[in-house]
Design an enzyme around this catalytic site. Structure first.
Site, PDB file in Angstrom:
ATOM      1  N   TYR A  33       7.540   8.622  10.690  1.00  0.00           N
ATOM      2  CA  TYR A  33       7.990   9.351  11.895  1.00  0.00           C
ATOM      3  C   TYR A  33       7.696  10.648  11.764  1.00  0.00           C
ATOM      4  O   TYR A  33       7.216  11.269  10.533  1.00  0.00           O
ATOM      5  CB  TYR A  33       9.421   9.186  12.119  1.00  0.00           C
ATOM      6  CG  TYR A  33      10.343   9.974  11.062  1.00  0.00           C
ATOM      7  CD1 TYR A  33      10.972  11.049  11.800  1.00  0.00           C
ATOM      8  CD2 TYR A  33      10.601   9.633   9.877  1.00  0.00           C
ATOM      9  CE1 TYR A  33      11.917  11.966  10.925  1.00  0.00           C
ATOM     10  CE2 TYR A  33      11.580  10.356   9.101  1.00  0.00           C
ATOM     11  CZ  TYR A  33      11.924  11.455   9.685  1.00  0.00           C
ATOM     12  OH  TYR A  33      12.784  12.465   8.813  1.00  0.00           O
ATOM     13  N   LYS A 147       6.513  10.831   5.103  1.00  0.00           N
ATOM     14  CA  LYS A 147       7.761  10.629   5.900  1.00  0.00           C
ATOM     15  C   LYS A 147       8.032   9.420   6.591  1.00  0.00           C
ATOM     16  O   LYS A 147       7.814   9.170   7.631  1.00  0.00           O
ATOM     17  CB  LYS A 147       7.350  11.764   7.263  1.00  0.00           C
ATOM     18  CG  LYS A 147       8.498  12.346   7.982  1.00  0.00           C
ATOM     19  CD  LYS A 147       8.330  13.429   8.652  1.00  0.00           C
ATOM     20  CE  LYS A 147       9.384  13.916   9.548  1.00  0.00           C
ATOM     21  NZ  LYS A 147      10.684  14.652   8.713  1.00  0.00           N
ATOM     22  N   GLU A 179      15.209  19.486  -2.031  1.00  0.00           N
ATOM     23  CA  GLU A 179      15.412  19.826  -0.797  1.00  0.00           C
ATOM     24  C   GLU A 179      16.594  19.284  -0.138  1.00  0.00           C
ATOM     25  O   GLU A 179      17.563  18.743  -0.700  1.00  0.00           O
ATOM     26  CB  GLU A 179      13.803  19.210   0.001  1.00  0.00           C
ATOM     27  CG  GLU A 179      14.090  17.536  -0.183  1.00  0.00           C
ATOM     28  CD  GLU A 179      12.886  17.104   0.608  1.00  0.00           C
ATOM     29  OE1 GLU A 179      12.039  17.617   1.043  1.00  0.00           O
ATOM     30  OE2 GLU A 179      12.297  15.938   0.055  1.00  0.00           O
ATOM     31  N   LEU A 204       9.200  16.503   0.689  1.00  0.00           N
ATOM     32  CA  LEU A 204       8.249  16.412   1.877  1.00  0.00           C
ATOM     33  C   LEU A 204       7.716  17.586   2.011  1.00  0.00           C
ATOM     34  O   LEU A 204       8.056  18.627   2.071  1.00  0.00           O
ATOM     35  CB  LEU A 204       9.453  16.298   3.278  1.00  0.00           C
ATOM     36  CG  LEU A 204       8.657  15.917   4.616  1.00  0.00           C
ATOM     37  CD1 LEU A 204       7.883  14.723   4.497  1.00  0.00           C
ATOM     38  CD2 LEU A 204       9.440  16.033   5.593  1.00  0.00           C
TER      39      LEU A 204
END
Length: 284
Positions: A33, A147, A179, A204
């Site tokens: 996505y 992702k 993260e 990411l």
């Protein structure tokens, strides 16, 4: 709410959009996505999101049904059809529908979905107050550069953070922050250096992250791309997260400990202002 959504080449009212129960995005989280912010009806940092989409689909061997020009046209069209002035566009591509089998099926038709969400991105009330963070172990898989839609653990981590009285979670692996649950983590040291984890499969590759690093360097702010510990984050002068819909969002508490003066810091605010100014100028 009665949005118009895009599904496999058709424009449909959201209640009429249907996907097979055999879709591998549903059965295996075999899908990726992207989220693109919209301000003033224009797309923010679109080129970066399109490039990361290409990376994700290539890594998983999923074919995007639209070429780059057609995909951009669909993004612009969905904004117009839903009269979105400010908000986001969610895009998802799965490998498509096939009988359930762990092996990738051959010759499936990918499922492509886009929908919009109207929400404030410029005037988020938390910008003035900052947010609080709880640190939790990072128990995700090791290809976080892709992702994918397998977001159950980030959801669990965010809910655990909320249960602890925090707004969000930072994930920790081997003592170092990787993260946030849905954002890149940054700190500013006492000498004014921006520190953020370097790119690898562990995180990411944030589009807003890349923009903020460029803006910081152009503004003469020292940048170090390295891992940092939870203790270093707690002792920092400032902390903040970056993402497509939060831009730069200050962090004022980590595990109940006040960061800096307990209010959004000057570098965080400066970078947010610079990001908004530059991205509005280049919005498409």
């Amino acid at each position: 709410m009665n949005r118009i959504v895009y599904l496999n080449g058709a424009w449909l009212e959201e209640a009429d959009a249907k996907i097979s129960i055999f879709d591998r995005g549903f059965l295996f989280a075999d899908a990726i996505y992207e989220v693109t912010a919209v301000i003033g009806g224009k797309l923010i940092d679109y080129a970066g999101h399109a490039a990361r989409l290409q990376h994700s689909t290539t890594e998983l061997g999923i074919r995007c049904p639209l070429d780059p020009d057609a995909l951009l046209a669909v993004h612009r069209d969905i904004v117009l059809r839903n009269a979105v002035d400010e908000g986001l566009i969610y895009l998802q591509i799965s490998r498509g529908a096939a009988d359930r089998d762990f092996a990738y099926p051959e010759n499936t038709t990918p499922t492509l979905v886009l929908f919009t969400q109207a929400k404030p991105v410029l005037n988020n009330p938390r910008i003035k107050t900052g947010i609080s963070i709880a640190t939790l172990p990072d128990w995700r898989w090791e290809r976080r550069d892709i992702k994918t839609v397998q977001l159950l653990y980030p959801s669990m981590a965010k809910m655990e953070a909320v249960n602890r009285g925090a707004d969000d979670a930072w994930l920790v692996e081997d003592g170092f922050v990787t993260e946030g649950s849905a954002a890149t983590a940054h700190i500013v040291t006492r000498d004014g250096t921006l520190v953020t984890r370097p790119l690898s499969n562990a995180i990411l590759h944030g589009i807003t992250r890349a923009s903020i690093i460029d803006l910081a360097r152009n503004a003469g702010i020292a940048v170090e791309e390295r891992a940092f510990t939870v203790d270093e984050a707690r002792a920092a002068a400032e902390a903040f997260i970056t993402s497509a819909t939060n831009f730069v969002l200050p962090v004022v508490r980590i595990d109940g400990q006040t960061i800096g003066d307990g209010v959004p810091g000057p570098i965080s605010k400066r970078l947010r202002a610079a990001y908004i100014e530059s991205r509005l100028a280049s919005a498409i």
